[in-house]
Design a protein around this motif. Structure first.
Motif, PDB file in Angstrom:
ATOM      1  N   ILE B  29       0.836  -1.192   0.000  1.00 29.64           N
ATOM      2  CA  ILE B  29       0.000   0.000   0.000  1.00 29.64           C
ATOM      3  C   ILE B  29       0.878   1.252   0.000  1.00 29.64           C
ATOM      4  O   ILE B  29       1.885   1.324   0.710  1.00 29.64           O
ATOM      5  N   ALA B  31       0.573   5.258   0.671  1.00 33.44           N
ATOM      6  CA  ALA B  31      -0.255   6.386   1.123  1.00 33.44           C
ATOM      7  C   ALA B  31       0.544   7.656   0.804  1.00 33.44           C
ATOM      8  O   ALA B  31       0.700   8.009  -0.354  1.00 33.44           O
ATOM      9  N   GLY B  32       1.109   8.316   1.822  1.00 35.44           N
ATOM     10  CA  GLY B  32       1.912   9.515   1.551  1.00 35.44           C
ATOM     11  C   GLY B  32       3.274   9.196   0.944  1.00 35.44           C
ATOM     12  O   GLY B  32       3.951  10.075   0.411  1.00 35.44           O
ATOM     13  N   GLY B  33       3.695   7.944   1.098  1.00 38.19           N
ATOM     14  CA  GLY B  33       4.957   7.508   0.495  1.00 38.19           C
ATOM     15  C   GLY B  33       6.214   7.969   1.216  1.00 38.19           C
ATOM     16  O   GLY B  33       7.322   7.700   0.753  1.00 38.19           O
ATOM     17  N   THR B  34       6.082   8.616   2.353  1.00 39.27           N
ATOM     18  CA  THR B  34       7.289   9.174   2.989  1.00 39.27           C
ATOM     19  C   THR B  34       8.136   8.096   3.657  1.00 39.27           C
ATOM     20  O   THR B  34       9.316   8.320   3.917  1.00 39.27           O
ATOM     21  N   ASP B  35       7.568   6.950   3.938  1.00 40.17           N
ATOM     22  CA  ASP B  35       8.375   5.792   4.347  1.00 40.17           C
ATOM     23  C   ASP B  35       8.646   4.904   3.142  1.00 40.17           C
ATOM     24  O   ASP B  35       9.773   4.458   2.935  1.00 40.17           O
ATOM     25  N   VAL B  36       7.609   4.657   2.335  1.00 35.03           N
ATOM     26  CA  VAL B  36       7.752   3.729   1.208  1.00 35.03           C
ATOM     27  C   VAL B  36       8.848   4.203   0.243  1.00 35.03           C
ATOM     28  O   VAL B  36       9.732   3.425  -0.133  1.00 35.03           O
ATOM     29  N   THR B 111       0.609  10.439   6.047  1.00 30.13           N
ATOM     30  CA  THR B 111      -0.663  10.181   6.719  1.00 30.13           C
ATOM     31  C   THR B 111      -0.384   9.626   8.113  1.00 30.13           C
ATOM     32  O   THR B 111       0.686   9.068   8.371  1.00 30.13           O
ATOM     33  N   ASP B 124       5.544   9.339  16.132  1.00 32.16           N
ATOM     34  CA  ASP B 124       5.014  10.374  17.026  1.00 32.16           C
ATOM     35  C   ASP B 124       3.514  10.284  17.222  1.00 32.16           C
ATOM     36  O   ASP B 124       3.001  10.572  18.296  1.00 32.16           O
TER      37      ASP B 124
HETATM   38  C1  LIG Z   1      13.259  12.827   6.817  1.00 31.51           C
HETATM   39  C2  LIG Z   1      12.144  12.146   7.563  1.00 31.51           C
HETATM   40  C3  LIG Z   1      11.850  12.542   8.857  1.00 31.51           C
HETATM   41  C4  LIG Z   1      10.821  11.917   9.566  1.00 31.51           C
HETATM   42  N1  LIG Z   1      10.555  12.339  10.833  1.00 31.51           N
HETATM   43  C5  LIG Z   1       9.572  11.719  11.547  1.00 31.51           C
HETATM   44  C6  LIG Z   1       9.287  12.135  12.877  1.00 31.51           C
HETATM   45  O1  LIG Z   1       9.873  13.076  13.405  1.00 31.51           O
HETATM   46  N2  LIG Z   1       8.320  11.457  13.562  1.00 31.51           N
HETATM   47  C7  LIG Z   1       7.635  10.405  13.007  1.00 31.51           C
HETATM   48  O2  LIG Z   1       6.771   9.845  13.671  1.00 31.51           O
HETATM   49  N3  LIG Z   1       7.870  10.019  11.746  1.00 31.51           N
HETATM   50  C8  LIG Z   1       8.827  10.641  11.014  1.00 31.51           C
HETATM   51  N4  LIG Z   1       9.085  10.228   9.737  1.00 31.51           N
HETATM   52  C9  LIG Z   1       8.310   9.115   9.191  1.00 31.51           C
HETATM   53  C10 LIG Z   1       6.931   9.561   8.717  1.00 31.51           C
HETATM   54  O3  LIG Z   1       7.086  10.492   7.657  1.00 31.51           O
HETATM   55  C11 LIG Z   1       6.141   8.368   8.256  1.00 31.51           C
HETATM   56  O4  LIG Z   1       6.045   7.393   9.270  1.00 31.51           O
HETATM   57  C12 LIG Z   1       4.760   8.723   7.750  1.00 31.51           C
HETATM   58  O5  LIG Z   1       3.880   9.154   8.750  1.00 31.51           O
HETATM   59  C13 LIG Z   1       4.178   7.534   7.037  1.00 31.51           C
HETATM   60  O6  LIG Z   1       2.986   7.915   6.401  1.00 31.51           O
HETATM   61  P1  LIG Z   1       2.847   7.839   4.809  1.00 31.51           P
HETATM   62  O7  LIG Z   1       1.452   8.206   4.495  1.00 31.51           O
HETATM   63  O8  LIG Z   1       3.915   8.597   4.160  1.00 31.51           O
HETATM   64  O9  LIG Z   1       3.062   6.269   4.608  1.00 31.51           O
HETATM   65  P2  LIG Z   1       3.664   5.440   3.420  1.00 31.51           P
HETATM   66  O10 LIG Z   1       5.115   5.675   3.286  1.00 31.51           O
HETATM   67  O11 LIG Z   1       2.823   5.554   2.212  1.00 31.51           O
HETATM   68  O12 LIG Z   1       3.432   3.979   4.059  1.00 31.51           O
HETATM   69  C14 LIG Z   1       4.133   3.567   5.226  1.00 31.51           C
HETATM   70  C15 LIG Z   1       3.857   2.071   5.484  1.00 31.51           C
HETATM   71  O13 LIG Z   1       2.511   1.865   5.908  1.00 31.51           O
HETATM   72  C16 LIG Z   1       1.782   1.078   4.983  1.00 31.51           C
HETATM   73  N5  LIG Z   1       0.469   1.711   4.903  1.00 31.51           N
HETATM   74  C17 LIG Z   1       0.214   3.031   4.693  1.00 31.51           C
HETATM   75  N6  LIG Z   1      -1.110   3.260   4.787  1.00 31.51           N
HETATM   76  C18 LIG Z   1      -1.697   2.084   5.080  1.00 31.51           C
HETATM   77  C19 LIG Z   1      -3.047   1.675   5.308  1.00 31.51           C
HETATM   78  N7  LIG Z   1      -4.061   2.559   5.277  1.00 31.51           N
HETATM   79  N8  LIG Z   1      -3.300   0.375   5.585  1.00 31.51           N
HETATM   80  C20 LIG Z   1      -2.274  -0.521   5.625  1.00 31.51           C
HETATM   81  N9  LIG Z   1      -0.989  -0.198   5.434  1.00 31.51           N
HETATM   82  C21 LIG Z   1      -0.693   1.082   5.145  1.00 31.51           C
HETATM   83  C22 LIG Z   1       2.601   1.096   3.715  1.00 31.51           C
HETATM   84  O14 LIG Z   1       2.405  -0.078   2.958  1.00 31.51           O
HETATM   85  C23 LIG Z   1       4.014   1.186   4.265  1.00 31.51           C
HETATM   86  O15 LIG Z   1       4.469  -0.049   4.703  1.00 31.51           O
HETATM   87  C24 LIG Z   1      10.079  10.860   8.975  1.00 31.51           C
HETATM   88  C25 LIG Z   1      10.355  10.480   7.649  1.00 31.51           C
HETATM   89  C26 LIG Z   1      11.378  11.102   6.936  1.00 31.51           C
HETATM   90  C27 LIG Z   1      11.650  10.679   5.520  1.00 31.51           C
END
Ligand SMILES: Cc1cc2nc3c(=O)[nH]c(=O)nc-3n(C[C@@H](O)[C@@H](O)[C@H](O)COP(=O)(O)OP(=O)(O)OC[C@H]3O[C@@H](n4cnc5c(N)ncnc54)[C@H](O)[C@@H]3O)c2cc1C
Ligand code: FES
Ligand code: FES
Lengths: 161, 276
Positions: B29, B31-36, B111, B124
């Motif tokens: 999946i 979503a925002g892609g910031t981990d993916v 997200t 967080d």
């Molecule tokens: C430089 C940097 C700094 C950061 N700093 C912090 C910080 O200070 N604190 C913090 O908490 N995080 C931090 N993060 C991480 C944070 O950006 C991510 O955890 C973000 O919240 C993930 O959300 P996303 O929508 O981008 O998820 P995605 O990257 O799209 O997905 C993340 C994971 O969740 C799965 N997924 C997503 N949505 C669903 C769903 N609805 N159902 C099932 N599975 C799903 C995906 O398959 C993937 O495995 C940082 C990241 C970066 C790159």
């Protein structure tokens, strides 16, 4: 996948590879190389562009996710060969040294000013929190944004950021 | 160029369930892609297909009512949560916690659902949501189940979610609306950084809980404490669950010290009426 998007007011239709990020698409496929790649992983902000009104790290967006989006890059700042007020303020306040962070800094500052035409120093700091600069020490950048918003009283008056 | 993968963007939940079932184990999946995208960039992940869920209208929106509490859709971004009127009014702890995530650029994309599903011990949003007794709605073609956030995590980066399931909504109970709160996050720098430890306390006139990040293999929460529990009892409840370790970012001792320090600070703010 075929994607359509508007960049700096110009409409593009291109075949984008699924595994290409927006940053590489903008640079390689559209030839707009103002946007820079630092870390490629969301840390540095060099790749910041404005997508549908909000700043994003273009290294963390797939090109195909930008289908239908409206995007602004640093190339959209100058009009008819004339620097924007924000760019002029960056120049006048020595907010540019090596210049690698500048495109991203301008985009974060632009998005801030669009929402908040008279930001405080704290608001400016928050807005550029995700943009690293290894040269200026940030002070000049903050002053440039103050200047662009008509708020700079004294150049060099800001305490170290 | 990243490694090769396919991209699908289903427009409804029914379509998503079918895609996940068909590609079970190989689809991921997006979503925002910031981990993916970071994982793809680092090459530590090799999905054959990314399934973008942002075009699914059913997964959007933040809803609040007095009886059912708060419900946050899976594709709602951190910025949308932090700026939502109901969140700010009834669950300010959540607004505070998501404001701690990364930088503005990241919060515009990331997200909360993704933050939770990543399963990182330092997420967080989880630290706050776990203190508020949040639960998650997990859905698939086979139906919907609801699990408490505190039971969702089973290890670092490991959660209860099954390959064909999607986290559809995050639910925060109505009786935690208006809770007093405090949150502290320890970072190496003032700008954006992940937590060395983070502590969130939520307190109503019925219950008090402390959520802690980066203090165990998963985000953790204390047992339910009485709203007038003493500081000593609160610290004992924290010590019963917090098991920090040494790692590249901080030592076990430093983490233990700072967790206690933060709990004491927040406790004193809450009980002198300055907590919010
Ligand atoms: C430089 C940097 C700094 C950061 N700093 C912090 C910080 O200070 N604190 C913090 O908490 N995080 C931090 N993060 C991480 C944070 O950006 C991510 O955890 C973000 O919240 C993930 O959300 P996303 O929508 O981008 O998820 P995605 O990257 O799209 O997905 C993340 C994971 O969740 C799965 N997924 C997503 N949505 C669903 C769903 N609805 N159902 C099932 N599975 C799903 C995906 O398959 C993937 O495995 C940082 C990241 C970066 C790159
Ligand atoms: S290149 Fe995108 S954040 Fe560094
Ligand atoms: S001017 Fe060199 S990094 Fe900012």
């Amino acid at each position: 996948m075929k994607i359509k998007l508007t960049v700096n007011g110009k409409k593009y239709e291109r075949d984008a590879s699924e595994s290409k990020n927006l940053l590489h698409f903008i640079r390689e496929d559209l030839g707009l190389t103002g946007t820079k790649e630092g870390c490629g992983a969301g840390e540095c902000g060099a790749c910041t562009v404005i997508m549908n009104g909000k700043t994003v790290n273009s290294c963390l967006v797939l090109a195909v996710e930008a289908d239908g989006a409206t995007i602004q890059t640093v190339e959209g700042e100058a009009k008819n060969g004339k620097l924007s007020k924000l760019q002029t303020a960056f120049k006048a306040n020595h907010a540019v040294q090596c210049g690698f962070c500048t495109a991203g800094m301008l985009m974060s500052s632009r998005a801030l000013l669009n929402k908040n035409p008279k930001p405080t120093v704290d608001e400016i700091k928050h807005a550029i929190e995700g943009n690293f600069c290894r040269c200026t020490g940030y002070t000049q950048i903050i002053e440039a944004v103050q200047d662009a918003s008509g708020q700079l009283k004294k150049k060099g008056g800001l305490k170290r950021a | 160029m990243l490694q090769n993968f396919g991209y699908l963007a289903p427009k409804s939940l029914a379509e998503l369930y079918a895609v996940l079932k068909k590609n079970s184990g190989k689809a991921m999946i997006l979503a925002g892609g910031t981990d993916v995208l970071v994982n793809l960039h680092n090459g530590c992940m090799a999905p054959t297909t990314l399934v973008d869920i942002k075009k699914i209208a059913e997964l959007g929106g933040i809803k609040y009512d007095k009886k059912n509490g708060l419900s946050i859709g899976a594709v709602v971004t951190c910025v949308e949560v932090a700026e939502n009127k109901d969140v700010i009014k009834h669950y300010p702890l959540i607004a505070k916690a998501v404001g701690e995530i990364g930088s503005p650029q990241l919060r515009n994309r990331a997200t909360i659902a993704g933050n939770i599903c990543t399963g990182s011990p330092c997420a967080d949003s989880s630290c706050a949501l776990i203190a508020l007794g949040a639960s998650l709605e997990l859905s698939s073609a086979d139906g919907v189940r609801t699990v408490f956030l505190k039971d969702f995590f089973i290890g670092p980066k490991r959660t209860q979610i099954k390959p064909e399931e999607v986290l559809t909504r995050i639910l925060v109970p109505a009786d935690m609306a208006g809770a007093n709160f405090g949150m502290n996050k320890l970072k190496r720098i003032k700008g954006h950084d992940i937590a060395l430890v983070s502590v969130a306390v939520a307190k109503t006139d019925k219950v008090m809980r402390v959520g802690i990040g980066s203090a165990a293999p998963t985000p953790i929460v204390t047992k339910d404490l009485a709203p007038n529990a003493s500081l000593k009892d609160t610290l004992a409840a924290v010590a019963a669950v917090a098991k920090p370790i040494d790692d590249v970012r901080a030592s076990k001792e430093y983490r233990e010290f700072m967790i206690n320090d933060y709990v004491e600070q927040i406790y004193s703010d809450l009980f002198n009426g300055k907590g919010r």
